[in-house]
Scaffold this active site. Structure first.
Site, PDB file in Angstrom:
ATOM      1  N   ASN A  87       0.852  -1.191   0.000  1.00 60.46           N
ATOM      2  CA  ASN A  87       0.000   0.000   0.000  1.00 60.46           C
ATOM      3  C   ASN A  87       0.886   1.239   0.000  1.00 60.46           C
ATOM      4  OD1 ASN A  87       0.527   0.803   2.861  1.00 60.46           O
ATOM      5  ND2 ASN A  87      -0.365  -1.221   3.219  1.00 60.46           N
ATOM      6  N   LYS A 107     -13.564  -0.117  16.456  1.00 60.94           N
ATOM      7  CA  LYS A 107     -12.208  -0.710  16.476  1.00 60.94           C
ATOM      8  C   LYS A 107     -11.660  -0.755  17.896  1.00 60.94           C
ATOM      9  CE  LYS A 107     -11.136   0.141  11.763  1.00 60.94           C
ATOM     10  NZ  LYS A 107     -10.656   1.000  10.716  1.00 60.94           N
ATOM     11  N   LYS A 159       9.927 -17.058 -10.149  1.00 60.34           N
ATOM     12  CA  LYS A 159       9.063 -16.074 -10.814  1.00 60.34           C
ATOM     13  C   LYS A 159       8.007 -16.797 -11.663  1.00 60.34           C
ATOM     14  CE  LYS A 159       9.130 -12.390 -14.149  1.00 60.34           C
ATOM     15  NZ  LYS A 159       9.805 -11.906 -15.331  1.00 60.34           N
ATOM     16  N   ILE A 171      -2.627  -7.549  14.130  1.00 58.24           N
ATOM     17  CA  ILE A 171      -1.517  -7.480  15.087  1.00 58.24           C
ATOM     18  C   ILE A 171      -1.989  -6.900  16.425  1.00 58.24           C
ATOM     19  CG2 ILE A 171       0.750  -6.414  15.521  1.00 58.24           C
ATOM     20  CD1 ILE A 171       1.151  -6.638  12.424  1.00 58.24           C
ATOM     21  N   ASP A 207      -4.461  -6.311   5.074  1.00 53.49           N
ATOM     22  CA  ASP A 207      -5.476  -7.175   5.685  1.00 53.49           C
ATOM     23  C   ASP A 207      -5.500  -8.549   5.035  1.00 53.49           C
ATOM     24  OD1 ASP A 207      -6.384  -5.371   7.610  1.00 53.49           O
ATOM     25  OD2 ASP A 207      -7.612  -4.318   6.139  1.00 53.49           O
TER      26      ASP A 207
HETATM   27  N1  CTP Z   1      -3.870  -3.209  12.308  1.00 54.45           N
HETATM   28  C1  CTP Z   1      -3.122  -4.278  12.771  1.00 54.45           C
HETATM   29  N2  CTP Z   1      -3.104  -5.455  12.079  1.00 54.45           N
HETATM   30  C2  CTP Z   1      -3.834  -5.599  10.957  1.00 54.45           C
HETATM   31  C3  CTP Z   1      -4.618  -4.508  10.474  1.00 54.45           C
HETATM   32  C4  CTP Z   1      -4.597  -3.327  11.190  1.00 54.45           C
HETATM   33  O1  CTP Z   1      -2.457  -4.163  13.806  1.00 54.45           O
HETATM   34  N3  CTP Z   1      -3.796  -6.745  10.290  1.00 54.45           N
HETATM   35  C5  CTP Z   1      -3.882  -1.954  13.109  1.00 54.45           C
HETATM   36  C6  CTP Z   1      -3.360  -0.727  12.408  1.00 54.45           C
HETATM   37  O2  CTP Z   1      -1.962  -0.566  12.639  1.00 54.45           O
HETATM   38  C7  CTP Z   1      -4.175   0.379  13.037  1.00 54.45           C
HETATM   39  C8  CTP Z   1      -5.508  -0.276  13.342  1.00 54.45           C
HETATM   40  O3  CTP Z   1      -5.230  -1.673  13.385  1.00 54.45           O
HETATM   41  O4  CTP Z   1      -3.643   0.802  14.270  1.00 54.45           O
HETATM   42  C9  CTP Z   1      -6.595   0.041  12.367  1.00 54.45           C
HETATM   43  O5  CTP Z   1      -6.314  -0.463  11.141  1.00 54.45           O
HETATM   44  P1  CTP Z   1      -7.325  -0.310   9.855  1.00 54.45           P
HETATM   45  O6  CTP Z   1      -6.642  -0.968   8.684  1.00 54.45           O
HETATM   46  O7  CTP Z   1      -7.774   1.081   9.703  1.00 54.45           O
HETATM   47  O8  CTP Z   1      -8.552  -1.101  10.308  1.00 54.45           O
HETATM   48  P2  CTP Z   1      -8.983  -2.556  10.126  1.00 54.45           P
HETATM   49  O9  CTP Z   1      -9.118  -3.099  11.488  1.00 54.45           O
HETATM   50  O10 CTP Z   1      -8.102  -3.313   9.186  1.00 54.45           O
HETATM   51  O11 CTP Z   1     -10.436  -2.385   9.506  1.00 54.45           O
HETATM   52  P3  CTP Z   1     -10.957  -1.842   8.086  1.00 54.45           P
HETATM   53  O12 CTP Z   1      -9.868  -2.109   7.071  1.00 54.45           O
HETATM   54  O13 CTP Z   1     -12.175  -2.625   7.897  1.00 54.45           O
HETATM   55  O14 CTP Z   1     -11.214  -0.380   8.287  1.00 54.45           O
END
Ligand code: CTP
Length: 402
Positions: free
Chosen positions: A209, A336, A287, A305, A277
């Site tokens: 990303n 969250k 490859k 995490i 995610d």
């Molecule tokens: N985070 C994490 N581990 C993941 C995804 C997210 O620790 N696999 C943490 C990010 O570092 C951040 C928080 O969770 O502090 C929110 O992440 P975000 O991506 O905005 O939310 P998600 O829980 O993934 O939900 P969504 O994508 O549905 O908004």
């Protein structure tokens, strides 16, 4: 701050002029002390012109000593909030490590009670010599800080370690000492995730990303400046900040295992990383050629995490999360907070692309009792400092200071 800049005789001495100017322009008082060899590389006039302060030579016949030279070293030792030696040569490191005081700089180093910071620069062979490393280890054991030299091509033509660190990195290390500390964070171990993760499909292709990790790095600096011991688990390519223990990771799974290894001994966790995610279900060791892979990719969920570490936390450990939301940002962030078992979530309203690439940003803290006053808009470095101060005061109010 009142800073004494000791300048011994090394070719990198000219960079100290830049450092002195940078610190003076930032509003700090800088008094330079040249050693005899240092004065062969750079003149007192250059330094006193840049700092608008006296520049001292190694003895009363050189530089600008005042009426009573017999106590000048004590006055300077008391005046300093910090003494920095840039470039630190093998000679001055050896003298200070052994308590020798043969000129103004070495006597100030022995007499001062202020923090002392060394930025070594020397030939690779000298830098690697066990005598120099043993002397530096001794200085570290006295509580002195060291900004390690960079690798590169040295003035002597050799390539390797020994090149003076970047002036900006040395300035950052100096100014850290003057930053206000927070009693709830002094000596606490803070684990921070930052940056993007990279989920590989094969040796050349990856899913990632657009996060750079800049905000997490600023948070690491701000927690460090407030007095915390920071461990940064960092994805992406940005350089690690000085004075922070940094672990480089690639994927979400790497990030989780780096965090799990450190969580039990941490006091708090800050999840600033943009963790993928999902990741590809399979990784191909070679490859993949056109036509070998189906046109549709199968993705599987990566572990969360924050939620994983939250489930494994012991009493007293705190967790801050971040959220970037494009609609209903307060409600989503509160969800969250609940779902991941966090102490606070800092939510960024990214409606209409706000926040990405923006100069100034606003974060709204959400606590269990509801949303708090927004912090910002501020540039990333100031925003990080404001967040750390807000959180430090929350911890004080909660009485978690032991
Ligand atoms: N985070 C994490 N581990 C993941 C995804 C997210 O620790 N696999 C943490 C990010 O570092 C951040 C928080 O969770 O502090 C929110 O992440 P975000 O991506 O905005 O939310 P998600 O829980 O993934 O939900 P969504 O994508 O549905 O908004």
């Amino acid at each position: 701050m009142q800073i004494i800049l000791g300048i011994p005789g090394g070719i990198a001495a000219y960079k100290s002029a830049d450092l002195a100017r940078l610190l003076a322009n930032d509003g700090h008082r800088v008094r330079c002390i040249l050693t005899e060899a240092g004065a062969r590389f750079i003149t007192p006039l250059t330094l006193s012109s840049l700092t608008a302060e006296p520049c001292y030579g190694s003895n009363p016949d050189q530089g600008e000593w005042r009426a009573n030279p017999s106590i000048e070293h004590i006055e300077l030792a008391r005046w300093a909030d910090l003494v920095a030696v840039v470039p630190a040569t093998a000679d001055i490191i050896g003298k200070a490590a052994n308590g020798l005081a043969s000129d103004l700089l070495s006597t100030v180093l022995l007499a001062t009670r202020a923090p002392i910071l060394w930025a070594p620069a020397m030939n690779t062979g000298m830098w690697a010599h066990p005598a120099v490393q043993a002397n530096l280890a001794r200085l570290r054991s006295f509580g002195h800080s060291v900004v390690d030299p960079d690798d590169g091509i040295l003035a002597c033509g050799e390539e390797g370690s020994g090149k003076l660190a970047q002036v900006a990195a040395i300035a950052e290390a100096i100014l850290m000492h003057g930053a206000p500390k927070l009693s709830s964070l002094i000596g606490k171990r803070v684990l921070i995730t930052s940056g993007p993760t990279r989920e590989d499909l094969d040796p050349v292709r990856t899913l990632t990303n657009r996060s750079t990790g800049a905000m997490g790095i600023e948070l690491a600096r701000a927690f460090r400046d407030a007095g915390a011991h920071v461990q940064l688990v960092l994805g992406g390519d940005l350089p690690a900040p000085w004075g922070v223990e940094t672990v480089r990771v690639r994927s979400a799974l790497d990030m989780l295992s780096a965090c799990e290894a450190r969580w039990a001994s941490a006091d708090g966790l800050v999840g600033a990383a943009a963790v993928a995610d999902q990741r590809p279900e399979t990784f191909a060791a070679e490859k993949v050629k056109k036509g070998e892979r189906p046109e549709t990719m199968v993705l599987v969920r990566t572990p969360d995490i924050l939620a994983t570490l939250s489930a494994a936390r012991r009493p007293g450990q705190w967790i801050l999360g971040f959220a970037a939301e494009s609609e209903n940002h307060l409600a989503h962030a509160s969800a969250k907070l609940q779902n991941k078992g966090l102490d606070a979530v800092l939510v960024n309203d990214i409606q209409g692309g706000r926040a990405f690439g923006a100069q100034a940003n606003t974060l709204t803290p959400i606590l269990a009792q509801g949303p708090q006053a927004p912090i910002g808009p501020l540039p990333k470095d100031e925003l990080a400092r404001a967040v750390v101060h807000w959180w430090g005061h929350q911890l004080e109010a909660r009485g978690t200071v032991q």
